[in-house]
Scaffold this active site. Structure first.
Site, PDB file in Angstrom:
ATOM      1  N   CYS A 113       0.828  -1.211   0.000  1.00 57.68           N
ATOM      2  CA  CYS A 113       0.000   0.000   0.000  1.00 57.68           C
ATOM      3  C   CYS A 113       0.861   1.259   0.000  1.00 57.68           C
ATOM      4  O   CYS A 113       0.461   2.298  -0.528  1.00 57.68           O
ATOM      5  CB  CYS A 113      -0.968  -0.003   1.174  1.00 57.68           C
ATOM      6  SG  CYS A 113      -0.176  -0.124   2.797  1.00 57.68           S
ATOM      7  N   HIS A 425      -1.632   1.172   7.442  1.00 57.68           N
ATOM      8  CA  HIS A 425      -2.110   1.153   6.062  1.00 57.68           C
ATOM      9  C   HIS A 425      -2.030   2.549   5.451  1.00 57.68           C
ATOM     10  O   HIS A 425      -2.390   3.541   6.087  1.00 57.68           O
ATOM     11  CB  HIS A 425      -3.562   0.658   6.037  1.00 57.68           C
ATOM     12  CG  HIS A 425      -4.122   0.487   4.662  1.00 57.68           C
ATOM     13  ND1 HIS A 425      -3.523  -0.304   3.695  1.00 57.68           N
ATOM     14  CD2 HIS A 425      -5.234   1.014   4.074  1.00 57.68           C
ATOM     15  CE1 HIS A 425      -4.239  -0.260   2.584  1.00 57.68           C
ATOM     16  NE2 HIS A 425      -5.277   0.535   2.795  1.00 57.68           N
TER      17      HIS A 425
END
Length: 477
Positions: A113, A425
């Protein structure tokens, strides 16, 4: 261009095209996409032995239609998608219309990510895409092999994202990124580790600055620096003597330092432009403490700011995160952070900007109504960028050139959710040419409201801004 087939175990991959202008590592990345066998495990028999990553195709004697043999164990952790990308032109017209407006998402290949969010922010820069589209596949002697491979892979990834309406698996790009920067290939218990998006961002800009600054169709010999680079005028003062000196430093971003005193981006930038360092004092003949104060001496088309949220925590032996809320605006004025010489250059464009905005409001603009350093009221940042992506104000006059004003519009935000840089994330939030905002959460994309973007300022466990990118407000003179 050659076409070959490759036999691996009981499978045969037919009609694989080899671009002989690219090194064999790119071919291996294609095979990884098909088989799941990482390039470092691939053993491909060719004339003279095993195929090496940097071999010269012209010396291998390959022929069209030749069958190659590959051995190697597939990687079970990351698998290539079963279906390839669906391109816009292959869809019915009604579906094409429904999908126009913004690029596709990127598949998470296993803690990637950080890479996906970085690339979604960079692809939003049309001038960078233009430079990449003009980049030649044939490497020049002035660019090292891995930098060239990464630049080509970036060009191809951007092209695929623009065409595809379904999430793209960036496998070839990811493999080349790891080849260029091995730290992104680190494993923990057999899984790829989460990495720092700021490091990925910085390394990408550095690589592109090396490859795109060389002779090319570009008018600017240093295109990436013109887009993202800024010069700082650093003044050093020794606290133990009267020594003073100055130097110029080139950087690709500003730092927003976070402390208990910082509540707004502008305050953090001021803190980031001041600091202390130790260096040898010629007059004292020993190491001494110097106060360093920096001013911006040249402005970029795109201003990148990193929120310095991570620090090394000895107790846990990892990077900890500062969760403090730091507000940032849709519209940023950095006039007061500029050097005296740069401020003088900005005065005329800023005055014209005030006049135009005053006329828009039905007011008679007057130079006497405000001082040179006053804040400039601007139109809503949501509508400040025209459809070509050029952040500008005023009618474009024939023969007129755009001038910086020191005012910037927010165009992308890269956020981090979690407590540590080595976990959590990353997500990208990008402003489109239409003025709409899109959230890129790996493969998932969704429209967002502009007023919600500035709420990503921290203060809890929600997504919070880690990197923000602003586009210069220009005016024709």
């Amino acid at each position: 261009m050659l076409t070959v087939s490759v036999k691996w175990q009981k499978k045969v991959f037919e009609s694989i095209e080899i671009d002989t202008s690219q090194p064999p590592f790119v071919f291996k990345a294609q095979l990884y996409d098909l088989s799941g066998v990482p390039p470092e495990r691939q053993k491909i028999m060719v004339k003279g032995g095993l195929l090496k990553d940097d071999a010269d195709w012209s010396t291998l004697g390959l022929k069209n239609g030749q069958k190659l043999m590959m051995m190697g164990t597939a990687d079970e952790i990351v698998k290539a998608p079963e279906k390839g990308p669906v391109f816009m032109e292959d869809l019915p017209e009604e579906q094409q219309a429904a999908n126009l407006g913004y690029s596709a998402g990127l598949v998470n290949l296993g803690n990637t990510c950080y890479m996906n969010s970085t690339m979604q922010c960079l692809i939003s820069v049309p001038e960078l895409k233009s430079e990449l589209s003009n980049y030649q596949s044939a490497r020049t002697k002035d660019v090292d092999q891995t930098s060239h491979m990464l630049t080509v892979a970036t060009r191809e990834l951007f092209s695929e994202l623009d065409k595809s309406v379904k999430a793209v698996a960036p496998m070839p790009f990811w493999m080349v990124l790891q080849k260029k920067y091995p730290q992104f290939a680190q494993l923990h218990n057999g899984n790829h580790m989460q990495q720092d998006a700021e490091e990925c961002w910085t390394q990408m800009l550095y690589t592109l600055s090396q490859s795109l600054k060389l002779p090319s169709p570009s008018e600017d010999p240093d295109a990436v620096k013109a887009l993202f680079g800024l010069n700082l005028l650093n003044r050093l003062h020794c606290q133990e003597s009267s020594e003073e000196s100055s130097e110029t430093e080139s950087v690709f971003s500003l730092k927003c330092h976070i402390s208990h005193e910082v509540n707004h981006l502008h305050e953090g930038l001021k803190h980031g432009l001041k600091g202390e360092l130790e260096k040898t004092s010629p007059s004292l003949g020993r190491t001494a403490v110097y106060v360093k104060e920096s001013l911006i001496d040249s402005l970029p088309r795109y201003l990148t700011v990193q929120f310095v949220r991570f620090f090394w925590k000895r107790e846990s032996n990892q990077k900890a995160k500062i969760l403090r809320k730091v507000d940032y605006p849709l519209e940023l004025d950095i006039y007061d952070l500029c050097s005296e010489d740069l401020r003088k250059k900005l005065e005329a464009p800023r005055q014209k900007l005030r006049d135009i905005e005053g006329q828009k409001l039905g007011l008679q603009a007057s130079a006497k109504s405000s001082s040179k350093g006053d804040d400039v009221k601007m139109t809503d940042a949501e509508g400040s960028s025209n459809q070509s992506g050029e952040s500008s104000t005023g009618d474009q006059q024939e023969g007129a050139s755009p001038h910086m004003t020191g005012i910037y519009d927010l165009v992308s935000v890269l956020t981090h959710k979690g407590r540590s840089a080595d976990s959590g994330h990353y997500v990208a939030w990008v402003k489109q040419e239409s003025g709409k905002w899109v959230q890129y959460d790996d493969a998932n994309t969704s429209l967002q409201r502009g007023e919600d973007i500035i709420k990503l300022s921290g203060g809890g466990d929600w997504h919070m801004a880690y990197i923000v990118m602003y586009k210069a407000r220009l005016i024709s003179m």
